[in-house]
Design an enzyme around this catalytic site. Structure first.
Site, mmCIF file in Angstrom:
data_model
loop_
_atom_site.group_PDB
_atom_site.id
_atom_site.type_symbol
_atom_site.label_atom_id
_atom_site.label_comp_id
_atom_site.label_asym_id
_atom_site.label_seq_id
_atom_site.Cartn_x
_atom_site.Cartn_y
_atom_site.Cartn_z
ATOM 1 N N LYS A 182 1.089 -1.359 0.170
ATOM 2 C CA LYS A 182 0.128 -0.172 -0.137
ATOM 3 C C LYS A 182 1.264 1.150 -0.009
ATOM 4 O O LYS A 182 1.861 1.676 0.841
ATOM 5 C CB LYS A 182 -0.929 0.016 1.289
ATOM 6 C CG LYS A 182 -2.103 1.117 1.263
ATOM 7 C CD LYS A 182 -2.366 0.755 3.029
ATOM 8 C CE LYS A 182 -3.986 2.044 2.429
ATOM 9 N NZ LYS A 182 -5.286 1.896 3.673
ATOM 10 N N SER B 12 -9.666 2.096 3.675
ATOM 11 C CA SER B 12 -9.248 2.964 1.608
ATOM 12 C C SER B 12 -7.870 1.944 1.132
ATOM 13 O O SER B 12 -7.400 2.332 -0.211
ATOM 14 C CB SER B 12 -8.119 3.651 2.932
ATOM 15 O OG SER B 12 -7.085 3.299 3.357
ATOM 16 N N SER C 174 -10.235 -0.032 6.869
ATOM 17 C CA SER C 174 -9.558 0.053 5.689
ATOM 18 C C SER C 174 -8.863 -1.736 4.843
ATOM 19 O O SER C 174 -8.483 -0.997 3.217
ATOM 20 C CB SER C 174 -8.537 1.016 5.780
ATOM 21 O OG SER C 174 -9.706 2.180 5.473
#
Lengths: 95, 492
Positions: free
Chosen positions: B77, B157, B181
């Protein structure tokens, strides 16, 4: 509690975010929507409840009071938009 | 079977038996990342670095020095700082930022032999539940509704990480979970996502959103793969003062398959009228599977559940407004109006560099922390947080783990739910409680919606008891036998 356009401008100033007039108008509605939804916390009786400070109960680690890091100023300023001689350069603060 | 169809554990075993080289495994995944470009799951691909790392892995395997993740290609990420590799947090304000250091979690992954495929797309500063707030454009979910060609969101997210793993571009990925997330995108993309206990994985070098709620954790396609990744990611780190110094167990060894005598809680407050019937059906199915595995099912009450999201939307923006003060055009990233006075430069830089949702949250946070409102909002929310943690504390007297749905809906279409920020915030209604209480929680695919989309089941456990969470998840995974595949699989 609700915010008006002057409050939005004041918050934007405190947050150091430039907000154009049209944007400030729409932020009034958006922030009030969120705040109105958050108001439901008021339904709860929290008398005598301690505010949470740490989610995991643990004693913080202590370490020797010694220098354990540093000595690489070139790394620290490597990403600066503007730097000189190992310092960050900012616009003039005092005339 | 092509190498991208292997599980992480399967690839690890094939590498150990020399049925496959790290180079072959990485080449297959580099090609898959390229093939999946229409999904926009990656902000940056790092194929050259991946092949170099794979070559080093082959050399270590040849010498008999393979690490636990040797040669395993992962997506990271783009909230994790990676030395010399651009890190954006999904924001324009970090334009040009190349960290001169490596986050603790990723450094542990590389220590154990993993390979970096690229930096995965995300909501800007991890603020979002759909990946729509990224400055680098939305990510497309590899799944589609049956008979409907509309593009769906992968959740957020950590949407890029989840889409990459679901589309078979990576054997696993890192995510971060502040309100859901990791777990919500795992549910939307039919994979496994694990948020460990607060303090289990170091936050050092992970771009901060809300420090008391941010949790690094893994994505993978199986529970076993998640267990393998967590072992490498976890561990005490003196550089994170909230990191907890407890031993890291062998999580894979916890997957015994034996749940006899375990007590599983089913909280009534997670049964919402607004939730589609299929979500209740999958939840009920999960309860049946656990009964059949010898668990005792206990009806529970977690009475403060409905106040969790409003409390979160005070605490998280408050912390964000403080954390994001560092983006001021001085030390890294974007600078606007550099020829004007200092305050004008700050305001212009932050006005141009932050997206709408990030600005909204910084402003909410600034407001609730400002003089006159601190007690009414911020302290009140922290007291409610104590009540939510106490709900769970009472529950652990009666049960060993809690089973709930992961999210109140399946993946929705790109553009839906975009008009009202509060409607989007409600996506985290079942996940946010575990962030507020710091508890380990996992999402795994439990079944399909009526239009053929994956629906996740969530298990929440006691602090630092990821082992029980994984053990129960392993049994549910086997019972569910989830074999459905997304519409888009890289290379097919």
């Amino acid at each position: 509690m609700s915010v008006d356009i002057d409050t939005v401008r004041r918050i934007a100033k405190l947050a150091r975010i430039r907000v154009e007039d049209a944007q400030a108008e729409s932020l009034v509605g958006e922030l009030n929507n969120i705040l109105a939804w958050v108001e439901q916390l008021g339904e709860l009786d929290t008398e005598g409840v301690a505010p949470m400070t740490s989610v995991v109960e643990q004693k913080l680690h202590l370490r020797a009071d010694a220098v354990t890091d540093g000595g690489y100023p070139e790394d620290i300023v490597a990403n600066a938009p503007q730097s000189a001689h190992g310092f960050f350069v900012v616009p003039k603060v005092v005339e | 079977m092509t190498p991208t169809d292997l599980t992480l554990a399967g690839a690890r075993d094939a590498l150990a038996k020399k049925q496959l080289s790290a180079r072959e495994l990485t080449e297959a995944h580099v090609a898959a990342v390229e093939a999946a470009r229409p999904l926009n799951a990656f902000i940056l691909e790092t194929p050259e670095q991946a092949l170099e790392m794979a070559a080093a892995s082959d050399a270590r395997i040849a010498k008999g020095e393979a690490g636990p993740l040797e040669g395993i290609p992962l997506a990271i990420k783009d909230l994790y700082c990676t030395r010399g590799v651009a890190t954006t947090a999904g924001s324009r304000i970090l334009e040009g930022f190349r960290p001169t250091y490596e986050s603790t979690v990723t450094s542990q992954l590389w220590r154990d032999g993993a390979v970096l495929l690229g930096k995965a797309n995300l909501d800007e500063f991890a603020m979002g539940s759909s990946n729509m707030t990224s400055a680098f454009g939305p990510v497309e979910n590899p799944w589609k509704r049956k008979g409907d060609n509309r593009k769906l969101v992968p959740g957020g997210s950590s949407g890029g990480s989840a889409a990459a793993v679901a589309a078979r571009c990576a054997l696993g990925a890192t995510g971060t979970d502040t309100g859901g997330s990791i777990r919500q995108p795992a549910s939307f993309t039919g994979i496994v996502g694990l948020k460990p206990t607060y303090g289990r994985c170091s936050r050092w070098g992970v771009v901060a959103f809300a420090s008391s709620l941010d949790h690094p954790g893994p994505f993978a396609r199986t529970v076993r793969d998640s267990a393998i990744l967590l072992r490498s990611m976890a561990g005490y780190d003196p550089k994170d003062s909230t990191s907890v110094d407890v031993p890291v167990p062998d999580y894979e060894a916890a997957l015994t398959g034996d749940l006899r005598g375990l007590r599983i809680g089913v909280p009534k407050e997670y049964r919402l009228d607004s939730v589609p019937e299929a979500i209740d059906r999958v939840w009920q199915q999960g309860i049946e599977w656990l009964k059949q595995a010898g668990c005792e099912i206990v009806e529970l009450s977690l009475p403060h559940t409905r106040y969790a999201l409003p409390a979160y939307y005070v605490i998280a923006p408050a912390e964000a407004s403080s954390n994001l003060a560092r983006y001021d055009g001085v030390r890294y990233g974007l600078r606007q109006a550099g020829d004007q006075a200092l305050t004008e430069m700050y305001e212009a830089t932050r006005g141009a560099g932050f997206g709408e949702e990030v600005k909204r949250r910084i402003m909410i946070g600034t407001y609730v922390l400002s003089a006159g409102y601190y007690d009414a909002y911020y302290n009140k929310a922290r007291k409610v947080r104590t009540l939510i943690a106490n709900d769970f504390r009472a529950a652990w007297e009666k049960v060993d783990a809690i089973l709930t749905p992961t999210a109140p809906s399946a993946a929705f279409a790109i553009g839906e739910k975009m008009d009202d920020p509060v409607a989007m915030y409600l996506m985290d209604v079942f996940t946010v409680t575990a962030n507020l209480a710091g508890l380990p929680a996992i999402s795994l695919p439990g079944g399909l919606s009526t239009d053929g989309l994956p629906l996740g089941l969530q298990l929440i456990g006691r602090a630092f008891d990821e082992e029980t969470v994984l053990r129960v998840a392993g049994v549910l995974e086997e019972a569910a036998g989830f074999q459905a595949e997304p519409d888009f699989v890289a290379g097919r």
